[in-house]
Design an enzyme around this catalytic site. Structure first.
Site, PDB file in Angstrom:
ATOM      1  N   VAL A  33       0.836  -1.200   0.000  1.00  0.00           N
ATOM      2  CA  VAL A  33       0.000   0.000   0.000  1.00  0.00           C
ATOM      3  C   VAL A  33       0.879   1.262   0.000  1.00  0.00           C
ATOM      4  O   VAL A  33       0.518   2.283  -0.582  1.00  0.00           O
ATOM      5  CB  VAL A  33      -1.012  -0.058   1.172  1.00  0.00           C
ATOM      6  CG1 VAL A  33      -0.361   0.075   2.521  1.00  0.00           C
ATOM      7  CG2 VAL A  33      -2.096   0.981   0.989  1.00  0.00           C
ATOM      8  N   ASP A  34       2.040   1.175   0.612  1.00  0.00           N
ATOM      9  CA  ASP A  34       2.989   2.295   0.646  1.00  0.00           C
ATOM     10  C   ASP A  34       3.391   2.690  -0.783  1.00  0.00           C
ATOM     11  O   ASP A  34       3.336   3.877  -1.159  1.00  0.00           O
ATOM     12  CB  ASP A  34       4.222   1.841   1.450  1.00  0.00           C
ATOM     13  CG  ASP A  34       5.114   2.977   1.900  1.00  0.00           C
ATOM     14  OD1 ASP A  34       4.762   4.144   1.666  1.00  0.00           O
ATOM     15  OD2 ASP A  34       6.178   2.676   2.491  1.00  0.00           O
TER      16      ASP A  34
HETATM   17  N1  AR6 Z   1      -5.202  -0.232  -0.871  1.00  0.00           N
HETATM   18  C1  AR6 Z   1      -5.553  -0.818   0.307  1.00  0.00           C
HETATM   19  N2  AR6 Z   1      -4.867  -1.830   0.872  1.00  0.00           N
HETATM   20  C2  AR6 Z   1      -3.771  -2.280   0.205  1.00  0.00           C
HETATM   21  C3  AR6 Z   1      -3.340  -1.732  -1.024  1.00  0.00           C
HETATM   22  C4  AR6 Z   1      -4.102  -0.657  -1.568  1.00  0.00           C
HETATM   23  N3  AR6 Z   1      -3.774  -0.058  -2.692  1.00  0.00           N
HETATM   24  N4  AR6 Z   1      -2.222  -2.407  -1.418  1.00  0.00           N
HETATM   25  C5  AR6 Z   1      -1.989  -3.356  -0.490  1.00  0.00           C
HETATM   26  N5  AR6 Z   1      -2.915  -3.292   0.484  1.00  0.00           N
HETATM   27  P1  AR6 Z   1       1.563  -4.000   3.219  1.00  0.00           P
HETATM   28  P2  AR6 Z   1       2.657  -3.959   5.968  1.00  0.00           P
HETATM   29  C6  AR6 Z   1      -3.069  -4.107   1.706  1.00  0.00           C
HETATM   30  O1  AR6 Z   1       2.467  -5.094   2.833  1.00  0.00           O
HETATM   31  O2  AR6 Z   1       2.342  -5.391   6.163  1.00  0.00           O
HETATM   32  C7  AR6 Z   1       5.854  -1.768   2.590  1.00  0.00           C
HETATM   33  O3  AR6 Z   1       6.896  -2.090   1.720  1.00  0.00           O
HETATM   34  C8  AR6 Z   1      -2.360  -5.447   1.751  1.00  0.00           C
HETATM   35  O4  AR6 Z   1      -3.086  -6.427   1.044  1.00  0.00           O
HETATM   36  O5  AR6 Z   1       1.328  -2.879   2.287  1.00  0.00           O
HETATM   37  O6  AR6 Z   1       2.300  -2.990   7.060  1.00  0.00           O
HETATM   38  C9  AR6 Z   1       6.246  -0.684   3.603  1.00  0.00           C
HETATM   39  O7  AR6 Z   1       7.168   0.233   3.047  1.00  0.00           O
HETATM   40  C10 AR6 Z   1      -2.372  -5.708   3.263  1.00  0.00           C
HETATM   41  O8  AR6 Z   1      -3.652  -6.197   3.664  1.00  0.00           O
HETATM   42  O9  AR6 Z   1       2.036  -3.312   4.630  1.00  0.00           O
HETATM   43  C11 AR6 Z   1       6.844  -1.472   4.714  1.00  0.00           C
HETATM   44  O10 AR6 Z   1       8.206  -1.790   4.462  1.00  0.00           O
HETATM   45  C12 AR6 Z   1      -2.206  -4.315   3.863  1.00  0.00           C
HETATM   46  O11 AR6 Z   1      -2.505  -3.406   2.779  1.00  0.00           O
HETATM   47  C13 AR6 Z   1       6.035  -2.743   4.737  1.00  0.00           C
HETATM   48  O12 AR6 Z   1       5.540  -2.897   3.395  1.00  0.00           O
HETATM   49  C14 AR6 Z   1      -0.825  -4.033   4.400  1.00  0.00           C
HETATM   50  O13 AR6 Z   1       0.158  -4.672   3.597  1.00  0.00           O
HETATM   51  C15 AR6 Z   1       4.864  -2.650   5.658  1.00  0.00           C
HETATM   52  O14 AR6 Z   1       4.211  -3.887   5.715  1.00  0.00           O
END
Ligand code: AR6
Length: 173
Positions: A33-34
Site C-alpha cells: 500500500v505504501d
Molecule cells: N489499498 C488498500 N490496501 C492495500 C493496497 C491498496 N492499494 N495495497 C496493499 N494493500 P503492506 P505492511 C493491503 O504489505 O504489512 C511496505 O513495503 C495489503 O493487502 O502494504 O504494514 C512498507 O514500506 C495488506 O492487507 O504493509 C513497509 O516496508 C495491507 O494493505 C512494509 O511494506 C498491508 O500490507 C509494511 O508492511
C-alpha cells in the site's frame, strides 16, 4: 457515534479527509500500500516524507496528500510480526491510536485505514482486525471523527472485517 465500515478496494482512490499509509520507519516508500500511495500522490510525497526524519514503530506522522483525492496521509509504522511476544499487539494498537490523534490535530472527520502490518509484515489478519476495531471504537469519538473506513485489499480481509463489525453490531458497546 462514529460510523465504522469495511470497504473492499484501493485506498488511494478514496476521497476522505485522511488516508493512512502502512509505512516503514524510513518513511521513504516501499511496496504494498505504501508503494501505491507514493505512486498516486506523486513525487512531492517522498520529498515531504524526507523532512520527517523517519518514524518509530507504533507511531505515525502526517503529510499532505498532494495528488491524492485525500487531503492528508498519516504514515503509520506497524510492527513486523515475530510470533506475538514482542509487543506486536500493543504496537499495532498504538498505530491506530496515533492516527486518531493526528486526525484531531488536523481537523479530520473522515479517515480510511488499510490493514496495517498484515502484508509484508505478516501480522495475522484476524488478530490485526480485532485490534484495529477495538482501538478505533474506543477512541474515534473523543478525537472528533465521524466516519472510519477499513479498506480491505481482497475478499478475505473484507470478510473478516464484515464478520467482526456484524458481531459487534449484535453486541453493541
Ligand atoms: N489499498 C488498500 N490496501 C492495500 C493496497 C491498496 N492499494 N495495497 C496493499 N494493500 P503492506 P505492511 C493491503 O504489505 O504489512 C511496505 O513495503 C495489503 O493487502 O502494504 O504494514 C512498507 O514500506 C495488506 O492487507 O504493509 C513497509 O516496508 C495491507 O494493505 C512494509 O511494506 C498491508 O500490507 C509494511 O508492511
Amino acid at each position: 457515534m462514529a460510523k465504522l465500515l469495511a470497504v473492499e478496494g484501493d485506498i488511494t482512490q478514496l476521497k476522505v479527509d485522511a488516508i493512512v499509509n502502512a509505512a516503514n520507519s524510513s518513511l521513504l516508500g516501499g511496496g504494498g500500500v505504501d508503494g501505491a500511495i507514493h505512486r498516486a500522490a506523486g513525487p512531492e510525497l517522498v520529498a515531504a516524507c524526507e523532512k520527517l526524519h523517519g518514524c518509530a514503530t507504533g507511531d505515525a506522522k502526517a503529510t499532505p496528500g498532494f495528488r491524492l483525492p485525500a487531503k492528508w496521509v498519516f504514515h503509520a509504522v506497524g510492527p513486523v510480526w515475530q510470533g506475538g511476544d514482542r509487543r506486536e499487539d500493543t504496537l499495532l494498537a498504538s498505530c491506530y491510536r496515533r492516527c486518531l490523534e493526528l486526525a484531531q490535530e488536523h481537523h479530520v472527520r473522515s479517515i480510511a485505514f488499510p490493514a496495517i502490518s498484515t502484508g509484508v509484515y505478516r501480522f495475522p489478519p484476524e488478530r490485526a482486525a480485532r485490534i484495529a476495531l477495538t482501538t478505533v471504537r474506543a477512541h474515534a469519538d473523543e478525537n472528533g471523527i465521524e466516519e472510519v473506513q477499513f479498506v480491505c485489499f481482497g475478499a478475505e480481509t473484507f470478510a473478516i472485517y464484515q464478520r467482526l463489525l456484524n458481531e459487534n453490531a449484535a453486541n453493541p458497546r
